[in-house]
Enzyme design. Structure first.
Site, PDB file in Angstrom:
ATOM      1  N   LEU A   1      11.893 -19.745  -5.049  1.00 24.84           N
ATOM      2  CA  LEU A   1      10.753 -19.018  -4.471  1.00 24.84           C
ATOM      3  C   LEU A   1       9.491 -19.175  -5.329  1.00 24.84           C
ATOM      4  O   LEU A   1       9.576 -19.109  -6.558  1.00 24.84           O
ATOM      5  CB  LEU A   1      11.126 -17.527  -4.412  1.00 24.84           C
TER       6      LEU A   1
ATOM      7  N   ARG B   1      -5.116  -2.486   8.606  1.00 28.31           N
ATOM      8  CA  ARG B   1      -6.251  -3.369   8.361  1.00 28.31           C
ATOM      9  C   ARG B   1      -5.852  -4.450   7.353  1.00 28.31           C
ATOM     10  O   ARG B   1      -4.810  -4.342   6.702  1.00 28.31           O
ATOM     11  CB  ARG B   1      -7.481  -2.588   7.888  1.00 28.31           C
TER      12      ARG B   1
ATOM     13  N   ASP C   1       0.836  -1.206   0.000  1.00 29.35           N
ATOM     14  CA  ASP C   1       0.000   0.000   0.000  1.00 29.35           C
ATOM     15  C   ASP C   1       0.872   1.257   0.000  1.00 29.35           C
ATOM     16  O   ASP C   1       1.993   1.243   0.512  1.00 29.35           O
ATOM     17  CB  ASP C   1      -0.920  -0.023   1.227  1.00 29.35           C
ATOM     18  N   GLY C   2       0.330   2.335  -0.579  1.00 29.47           N
ATOM     19  CA  GLY C   2       1.002   3.628  -0.506  1.00 29.47           C
ATOM     20  C   GLY C   2       1.590   4.116  -1.823  1.00 29.47           C
ATOM     21  O   GLY C   2       2.225   5.171  -1.860  1.00 29.47           O
TER      22      GLY C   2
ATOM     23  N   SER D   1      -7.026  -5.823  -5.856  1.00 27.20           N
ATOM     24  CA  SER D   1      -8.127  -6.480  -5.140  1.00 27.20           C
ATOM     25  C   SER D   1      -9.408  -6.414  -5.970  1.00 27.20           C
ATOM     26  O   SER D   1      -9.521  -5.607  -6.906  1.00 27.20           O
ATOM     27  CB  SER D   1      -8.359  -5.803  -3.790  1.00 27.20           C
TER      28      SER D   1
ATOM     29  N   HIS E   1       2.679   3.418  -9.010  1.00 27.31           N
ATOM     30  CA  HIS E   1       2.611   1.980  -9.297  1.00 27.31           C
ATOM     31  C   HIS E   1       3.873   1.527 -10.039  1.00 27.31           C
ATOM     32  O   HIS E   1       4.390   0.447  -9.789  1.00 27.31           O
ATOM     33  CB  HIS E   1       1.351   1.651 -10.109  1.00 27.31           C
TER      34      HIS E   1
ATOM     35  N   ARG F   1       2.026  -5.088   6.042  1.00 26.09           N
ATOM     36  CA  ARG F   1       1.286  -4.068   5.290  1.00 26.09           C
ATOM     37  C   ARG F   1       2.082  -2.777   5.328  1.00 26.09           C
ATOM     38  O   ARG F   1       2.415  -2.267   6.405  1.00 26.09           O
ATOM     39  CB  ARG F   1      -0.107  -3.838   5.871  1.00 26.09           C
TER      40      ARG F   1
HETATM   41  C1  FPP Z   1      -1.845   0.025  -3.495  1.00 23.34           C
HETATM   42  O1  FPP Z   1      -1.435   1.362  -3.410  1.00 23.34           O
HETATM   43  C2  FPP Z   1      -1.279  -0.600  -4.688  1.00 23.34           C
HETATM   44  C3  FPP Z   1      -2.008  -1.115  -5.730  1.00 23.34           C
HETATM   45  C4  FPP Z   1      -3.465  -1.154  -5.756  1.00 23.34           C
HETATM   46  C5  FPP Z   1      -1.348  -1.653  -6.942  1.00 23.34           C
HETATM   47  C6  FPP Z   1      -0.077  -2.390  -6.686  1.00 23.34           C
HETATM   48  C7  FPP Z   1       0.516  -2.803  -7.961  1.00 23.34           C
HETATM   49  C8  FPP Z   1       1.822  -2.801  -8.232  1.00 23.34           C
HETATM   50  C9  FPP Z   1       2.883  -2.409  -7.301  1.00 23.34           C
HETATM   51  C10 FPP Z   1       2.262  -3.328  -9.541  1.00 23.34           C
HETATM   52  C11 FPP Z   1       2.573  -4.772  -9.300  1.00 23.34           C
HETATM   53  C12 FPP Z   1       3.326  -5.426 -10.301  1.00 23.34           C
HETATM   54  C13 FPP Z   1       3.744  -6.704 -10.185  1.00 23.34           C
HETATM   55  C14 FPP Z   1       4.644  -7.224 -11.192  1.00 23.34           C
HETATM   56  C15 FPP Z   1       3.324  -7.607  -9.081  1.00 23.34           C
HETATM   57  P1  FPP Z   1      -2.516   2.519  -3.517  1.00 23.34           P
HETATM   58  O2  FPP Z   1      -2.639   2.919  -4.925  1.00 23.34           O
HETATM   59  O3  FPP Z   1      -3.785   2.074  -2.869  1.00 23.34           O
HETATM   60  O4  FPP Z   1      -1.822   3.629  -2.680  1.00 23.34           O
HETATM   61  P2  FPP Z   1      -2.544   4.772  -1.822  1.00 23.34           P
HETATM   62  O5  FPP Z   1      -3.159   4.099  -0.629  1.00 23.34           O
HETATM   63  O6  FPP Z   1      -1.410   5.648  -1.440  1.00 23.34           O
HETATM   64  O7  FPP Z   1      -3.552   5.450  -2.706  1.00 23.34           O
END
Ligand code: FPP
Length: 245
Positions: free
Chosen positions: A125, A188, A16-17, A61, A33, A182
């Protein structure tokens, strides 16, 4: 100091973040991202090097489908470009996806299916990408499979136990995570691995996912190694069990 003899065999992470990391730098959320993918590469390599057996990353999700379409598209495109088979092969990583594939675009499905096929014999892994995933979806899906077996007459209702549920989860191939991390400051579970995390140690950090590095991972593992895992027993019983081993 990390005790290499007592590493968790399965670490699950809620990444997250990303959005806040980007916004704090005056960038669009998708840049967060992108930076998150670099953290994925870093942490996957390090877990692989340490000999961790399973790493499960909450990538997208069921609820994330409600984000603006341009952000959803950006994440899906990132996935296609980042799931690079050569890197997995080089590191002997087996890649698996858990989640509702029906909702994924055909090109995303093809990309993950090819990657799963080509890395299936790797013995290092196992990187599990939770994609279009929610725990309630997974448990509901397992209930449907169990109900079908009862309907077909291959399973008696009185024979249903915890093992039956676990075996019918899509994630049945992985052990329960000992450690759930997390990032991003929220405390959460957000519909992630609810069945599997029944006895996981939870670790929350304010670090935004794009900044999560090897040092932050060691801190989480070290913290985990200081926990007493009682599984409902008393502390005295746990100590006696440890001395017997
Ligand atoms: C949550 O941060 C992150 C996501 C919903 C997307 C995560 C996806 C990636 C890191 C790309 C993954 C790639 C691979 C290869 C596994 P947020 O957007 O909810 O952050 P915020 O809470 O600051 O808004």
């Amino acid at each position: 100091m990390i005790d290499n003899q007592r590493l968790p065999q399965h670490i699950a992470i809620i990444m997250d973040g990303n959005g806040r990391w980007a916004q704090a730098r005056g960038m669009v959320r998708s840049k967060g991202h992108q930076a998150g993918v670099e953290a994925v590469d870093r942490i996957t390599s390090e877990c692989s090097r340490m000999g961790i057996r399973f790493l499960t990353l909450y990538t997208f999700s069921t609820e994330n489908w409600n984000r603006p379409p341009e952000e959803v598209n950006a994440i899906m495109q990132l996935l296609i470009t980042s799931l690079v088979e050569e890197t997995f092969m080089k590191n002997n990583v087996r890649m698996r996806v858990i989640g509702d594939r029906e909702r994924l675009a055909p090109e995303v499905r093809k990309c993950i299916e090819d990657c799963e096929d080509h890395t299936s014999a790797n013995t290092g892994l196992t990187l599990v990408i939770a994609l279009s995933y929610s725990s309630r979806w997974e448990i509901t899906d397992a209930m449907k499979r169990i109900a079908q077996k009862v309907k077909d007459g291959t399973l008696e209702p009185e024979d249903i136990n915890e093992q039956t549920v676990a075996e019918n989860l899509e994630s049945h191939f992985m052990p329960d995570p000992e450690l759930l991390i997390r990032t991003g400051g929220e405390q959460r579970i957000s519909n992630y691995l609810l069945w599997q995390c029944a006895y996981s140690e939870l670790y929350f950090t304010d670090i935004f996912w794009p900044d999560f590095d090897e040092k932050a991972l060691y801190n989480a593992i070290e913290d985990y190694q200081h926990r007493e895992r009682r599984f409902g027993k008393t502390s005295a019983q746990v100590k006696a069990d440890t001395e017997r081993k």
